[in-house]
Design a protein around this motif. Structure first.
Motif, PDB file in Angstrom:
ATOM      1  N   LEU A  80       0.817  -1.207   0.000  1.00 52.48           N
ATOM      2  CA  LEU A  80       0.000   0.000   0.000  1.00 52.48           C
ATOM      3  C   LEU A  80       0.860   1.270   0.000  1.00 52.48           C
ATOM      4  N   GLU A  81       2.039   1.173   0.627  1.00 53.16           N
ATOM      5  CA  GLU A  81       2.913   2.355   0.744  1.00 53.16           C
ATOM      6  C   GLU A  81       3.371   2.856  -0.629  1.00 53.16           C
ATOM      7  N   ASP A  82       3.311   1.975  -1.654  1.00 49.31           N
ATOM      8  CA  ASP A  82       3.775   2.384  -2.982  1.00 49.31           C
ATOM      9  C   ASP A  82       2.759   3.236  -3.727  1.00 49.31           C
ATOM     10  N   ILE A  83       1.519   3.260  -3.233  1.00 49.44           N
ATOM     11  CA  ILE A  83       0.457   3.898  -4.015  1.00 49.44           C
ATOM     12  C   ILE A  83       0.710   5.399  -4.217  1.00 49.44           C
ATOM     13  N   ASP A  84       1.187   6.083  -3.177  1.00 50.40           N
ATOM     14  CA  ASP A  84       1.437   7.522  -3.322  1.00 50.40           C
ATOM     15  C   ASP A  84       2.461   7.806  -4.425  1.00 50.40           C
ATOM     16  N   THR A  85       3.519   6.977  -4.470  1.00 51.54           N
ATOM     17  CA  THR A  85       4.539   7.131  -5.514  1.00 51.54           C
ATOM     18  C   THR A  85       3.944   6.841  -6.888  1.00 51.54           C
ATOM     19  N   LEU A  86       3.055   5.855  -6.903  1.00 52.57           N
ATOM     20  CA  LEU A  86       2.489   5.390  -8.163  1.00 52.57           C
ATOM     21  C   LEU A  86       1.540   6.427  -8.783  1.00 52.57           C
ATOM     22  N   ILE A  87       0.775   7.119  -7.924  1.00 50.01           N
ATOM     23  CA  ILE A  87      -0.216   8.046  -8.484  1.00 50.01           C
ATOM     24  C   ILE A  87       0.355   9.451  -8.695  1.00 50.01           C
ATOM     25  N   ALA A  88       1.536   9.718  -8.126  1.00 50.78           N
ATOM     26  CA  ALA A  88       2.104  11.068  -8.250  1.00 50.78           C
ATOM     27  C   ALA A  88       2.245  11.529  -9.702  1.00 50.78           C
ATOM     28  N   PHE A 133       3.169   2.593 -14.570  1.00 48.77           N
ATOM     29  CA  PHE A 133       3.495   1.187 -14.329  1.00 48.77           C
ATOM     30  C   PHE A 133       4.439   1.090 -13.137  1.00 48.77           C
ATOM     31  N   GLY A 134       4.188   0.124 -12.259  1.00 48.15           N
ATOM     32  CA  GLY A 134       5.151  -0.146 -11.189  1.00 48.15           C
ATOM     33  C   GLY A 134       6.349  -0.866 -11.782  1.00 48.15           C
ATOM     34  N   SER A 135       7.525  -0.630 -11.211  1.00 48.81           N
ATOM     35  CA  SER A 135       8.702  -1.361 -11.672  1.00 48.81           C
ATOM     36  C   SER A 135       9.503  -1.882 -10.490  1.00 48.81           C
ATOM     37  N   ARG A 136       9.673  -3.190 -10.439  1.00 50.06           N
ATOM     38  CA  ARG A 136      10.455  -3.786  -9.346  1.00 50.06           C
ATOM     39  C   ARG A 136      11.937  -3.555  -9.590  1.00 50.06           C
ATOM     40  N   PHE A 137      12.298  -3.252 -10.852  1.00 45.11           N
ATOM     41  CA  PHE A 137      13.723  -3.053 -11.135  1.00 45.11           C
ATOM     42  C   PHE A 137      14.166  -1.639 -10.770  1.00 45.11           C
ATOM     43  N   LEU A 138      13.200  -0.690 -10.751  1.00 51.27           N
ATOM     44  CA  LEU A 138      13.508   0.649 -10.227  1.00 51.27           C
ATOM     45  C   LEU A 138      13.399   0.626  -8.707  1.00 51.27           C
ATOM     46  N   GLY A 139      12.501  -0.240  -8.207  1.00 47.51           N
ATOM     47  CA  GLY A 139      12.329  -0.368  -6.761  1.00 47.51           C
ATOM     48  C   GLY A 139      13.042  -1.621  -6.271  1.00 47.51           C
ATOM     49  N   ARG A 140      12.267  -2.506  -5.630  1.00 43.20           N
ATOM     50  CA  ARG A 140      12.880  -3.670  -5.015  1.00 43.20           C
ATOM     51  C   ARG A 140      12.017  -4.906  -5.235  1.00 43.20           C
ATOM     52  N   ALA A 141      12.642  -6.070  -5.358  1.00 41.47           N
ATOM     53  CA  ALA A 141      11.896  -7.316  -5.395  1.00 41.47           C
ATOM     54  C   ALA A 141      12.475  -8.214  -4.327  1.00 41.47           C
ATOM     55  N   GLU A 142      11.645  -8.520  -3.325  1.00 40.46           N
ATOM     56  CA  GLU A 142      12.133  -9.360  -2.236  1.00 40.46           C
ATOM     57  C   GLU A 142      11.930 -10.819  -2.584  1.00 40.46           C
ATOM     58  N   ASN A 143      12.973 -11.608  -2.397  1.00 40.72           N
ATOM     59  CA  ASN A 143      12.907 -13.060  -2.626  1.00 40.72           C
ATOM     60  C   ASN A 143      12.637 -13.450  -4.070  1.00 40.72           C
ATOM     61  N   MET A 144      13.023 -12.607  -5.023  1.00 38.13           N
ATOM     62  CA  MET A 144      12.800 -13.003  -6.408  1.00 38.13           C
ATOM     63  C   MET A 144      13.987 -13.841  -6.866  1.00 38.13           C
ATOM     64  N   SER A 145      13.703 -14.975  -7.515  1.00 39.29           N
ATOM     65  CA  SER A 145      14.798 -15.815  -7.997  1.00 39.29           C
ATOM     66  C   SER A 145      15.471 -15.113  -9.177  1.00 39.29           C
ATOM     67  N   TRP A 146      16.761 -15.374  -9.361  1.00 42.02           N
ATOM     68  CA  TRP A 146      17.489 -14.709 -10.448  1.00 42.02           C
ATOM     69  C   TRP A 146      16.927 -15.115 -11.804  1.00 42.02           C
ATOM     70  N   LEU A 147      16.414 -16.365 -11.865  1.00 46.24           N
ATOM     71  CA  LEU A 147      15.870 -16.864 -13.138  1.00 46.24           C
ATOM     72  C   LEU A 147      14.639 -16.049 -13.542  1.00 46.24           C
ATOM     73  N   ARG A 148      13.744 -15.838 -12.552  1.00 45.99           N
ATOM     74  CA  ARG A 148      12.545 -15.045 -12.802  1.00 45.99           C
ATOM     75  C   ARG A 148      12.936 -13.610 -13.192  1.00 45.99           C
ATOM     76  N   GLY A 149      13.897 -13.071 -12.440  1.00 42.54           N
ATOM     77  CA  GLY A 149      14.351 -11.704 -12.713  1.00 42.54           C
ATOM     78  C   GLY A 149      14.821 -11.542 -14.147  1.00 42.54           C
ATOM     79  N   TRP A 150      15.649 -12.479 -14.584  1.00 39.34           N
ATOM     80  CA  TRP A 150      16.181 -12.353 -15.941  1.00 39.34           C
ATOM     81  C   TRP A 150      15.130 -12.624 -16.988  1.00 39.34           C
ATOM     82  N   PHE A 151      14.209 -13.516 -16.633  1.00 41.75           N
ATOM     83  CA  PHE A 151      13.143 -13.797 -17.598  1.00 41.75           C
ATOM     84  C   PHE A 151      12.287 -12.551 -17.818  1.00 41.75           C
TER      85      PHE A 151
END
Lengths: 111, 224
Positions: free
Chosen positions: B95-103, B114-132
């Motif tokens: 929920l904390e991301d919403i203010d950034t998202l609507i700005a 669009f939200g971006s986990r690569f500009l922000g953070r992805a917790e527990n993401m496998s490297w395979l998923r990340g690269w895919f």
């Protein structure tokens, strides 16, 4: 040959079935009847397909039939695939309309 | 400042009975308008949702996340929401991301963010998923002319104009690429915002398998 008897019976059966269903779709009936008739002729007079195959540069009559079958199958597959996708989208639109009509807003929630 | 009740969170849910109570408890105290689309769940998802003060729309049968999002956006337009946010029911989004998202919508007149986990953070993401996902983002950049670092992120914000013109026709998971293409086709003004994606055991179990990524690609290639 025994196989010819089977094939003739099968093609005649298809023709009769298509004829009985002609009122449901005339185009489909005509297409199936044409194909079954062609199959029937090719079975009774195999020399015709051989002559046709030679004319277009294919060695055997069976090969010509096989190539035609492949092409027709691919066309039918794509037509049905597109039709299926379109129907899926129409059903989605319909289901969405029903879902939106029956939506509950927060004033109706159970405490 | 836009009141939170004018911002609608569109939450697609399919067989989330196990976890959705926890998420709805958090969402319903946030002040945002919550729209849950139950996508034909076979478990008790709808019964659990009905206990919360949310807008509930039920698909008569399972049609896929893309279809659920489109339904939610149509409903949100109908109740007059100013901004619509797609938000997953499995606890991946914050929920904390919403203010950034609507700005960018409020301050810079953007239509879609669009939200971006690569500009922000992805917790527990496998490297395979990340690269895919990086690979898919590269592909979509080249095919849709919409430049994004993360083409497969579920949290996004739309203004009314965007929600009106975007037509998601991909019922299943390929809607992520479908939305991007629609943004390009309608020449909507877009931006990206950093978000945090939390992969938990639950969201990994519930969410797309890696094989799903191939299904996305297949669906998208054969779209009409």
């Amino acid at each position: 040959m025994i196989i010819q008897i089977f094939l003739i019976a099968a093609f005649v059966g298809i023709l009769l079935y298509a004829y009985r269903k002609r009122k449901e779709s005339l185009i489909v009936f005509l297409a199936i009847a044409t194909l079954a008739l062609a199959g029937l002729i090719a079975t009774v007079f195999p020399d015709i397909t051989i002559a046709m195959a030679r004319a277009v540069g294919i060695g055997r009559g069976t090969d010509l039939v096989f190539y035609l079958f492949t092409i027709i199958s691919i066309i039918i597959f794509f037509r049905y695939f597109l039709k299926f996708r379109k129907m899926e989208q129409q059903i989605t639109i319909l289901a969405r309309k029903i879902a939106l009509q029956e939506a509950k807003d927060p004033s109706q929630y159970d405490h | 400042m836009l009141p939170r009740s004018n911002i609608a969170l569109v939450v697609p849910a399919y067989n989330e009975g196990e976890k959705i109570a926890e998420i709805l408890t958090e969402l319903t105290t946030s002040g945002y308008t919550i729209i849950v689309v139950d996508d034909g769940s076979k478990d008790d998802t709808a019964e659990v949702i009905a206990r919360y003060p949310v807008h509930l729309i039920r698909h008569p049968f399972n049609m896929g996340q893309g279809a659920a999002i489109q339904t939610g956006l149509a409903y949100a337009l109908g109740i007059g929401a100013e901004i619509m946010i797609t938000f997953d029911a499995d606890g991946q989004h914050c929920l904390e991301d919403i203010d950034t998202l609507i700005a960018p919508i409020i301050n810079d007149g953007k239509d879609v963010v669009f939200g971006s986990r690569f500009l922000g953070r992805a917790e527990n993401m496998s490297w395979l998923r990340g690269w895919f996902i990086r690979g898919m983002s590269w592909l979509s950049r080249n095919m849709s002319q919409v430049v994004l670092t993360d083409a497969n992120c579920g949290i996004r914000a739309f203004n009314r104009k965007a929600a009106r013109v975007i037509r998601i026709t991909q019922n299943r998971m390929a809607h992520t690429l479908d939305i991007i293409e629609e943004v390009g086709a309608h020449k909507l003004a877009y931006a990206e915002a950093p978000v945090t994606i939390k992969y938990t055991d639950y969201s990994l179990r519930k969410g797309q398998k890696m094989g799903g990524a191939f299904a996305i690609f297949f669906d998208w290639m054969f779209r009409i």
